[in-house]
Design a protein around this motif. Structure first.
Motif, PDB file in Angstrom:
ATOM      1  N   THR A   1       2.475   1.629  -3.506  1.00  0.00           N
ATOM      2  CA  THR A   1       1.461   2.012  -4.496  1.00  0.00           C
ATOM      3  C   THR A   1       1.053   3.473  -4.328  1.00  0.00           C
ATOM      4  O   THR A   1       0.925   4.206  -5.310  1.00  0.00           O
ATOM      5  N   ARG A   2       0.881   3.896  -3.075  1.00  0.00           N
ATOM      6  CA  ARG A   2       0.459   5.265  -2.801  1.00  0.00           C
ATOM      7  C   ARG A   2       1.524   6.284  -3.206  1.00  0.00           C
ATOM      8  O   ARG A   2       1.218   7.327  -3.763  1.00  0.00           O
ATOM      9  N   HIS A   3       2.787   5.980  -2.931  1.00  0.00           N
ATOM     10  CA  HIS A   3       3.834   6.977  -3.140  1.00  0.00           C
ATOM     11  C   HIS A   3       4.595   6.820  -4.456  1.00  0.00           C
ATOM     12  O   HIS A   3       5.144   7.807  -4.958  1.00  0.00           O
TER      13      HIS A   3
ATOM     14  N   ALA B   1       0.830  -1.213   0.000  1.00  0.00           N
ATOM     15  CA  ALA B   1       0.000   0.000   0.000  1.00  0.00           C
ATOM     16  C   ALA B   1       0.862   1.259   0.000  1.00  0.00           C
ATOM     17  O   ALA B   1       0.570   2.221  -0.729  1.00  0.00           O
TER      18      ALA B   1
END
Length: 99
Positions: A51-53, A48
């Motif tokens: 994927t977010r950054h 997560a």
């Protein structure tokens, strides 16, 4: 006199070598057991975060790199801990029977 000192040094280096190999085998066994457990517990967070950054394309690479990091930290941490415990235990046993 020099010969006895040399024999003592060889005996100590043999002990240190045996201790090192013992700690490597113990660390390999500990890493074999703990690495998948730690990876399973932390993989979702790493996925997560990546994927977010950084995007979903890098998440697979980050997951593999994270597994290697966990394996290395587990192995080397276990090796150092095993050496420390064996040395400390040996000193404690020697101190108990020395007096």
């Amino acid at each position: 006199m020099s010969l006895k000192g040399n024999e003592k040094q060889q005996a100590e280096s043999g002990f240190v070598t045996a201790l090192r190999w013992f700690s490597y085998f113990a660390a390999a066994a500990i890493a074999f057991v703990l690495t998948p457990l730690i990876h399973t517990a932390t993989a979702d967070y790493v996925w997560a975060f990546t994927t977010r950054h950084y995007g979903s394309d890098l998440a697979v690479i980050a997951d593999v790199v994270w597994f290697v990091i966990i394996a290395g930290l587990t192995f080397f941490g276990s090796s150092a801990s095993t050496q420390l415990l064996v040395i400390t235990g040996g000193i404690a046993i020697a101190a108990r029977f020395a007096f």
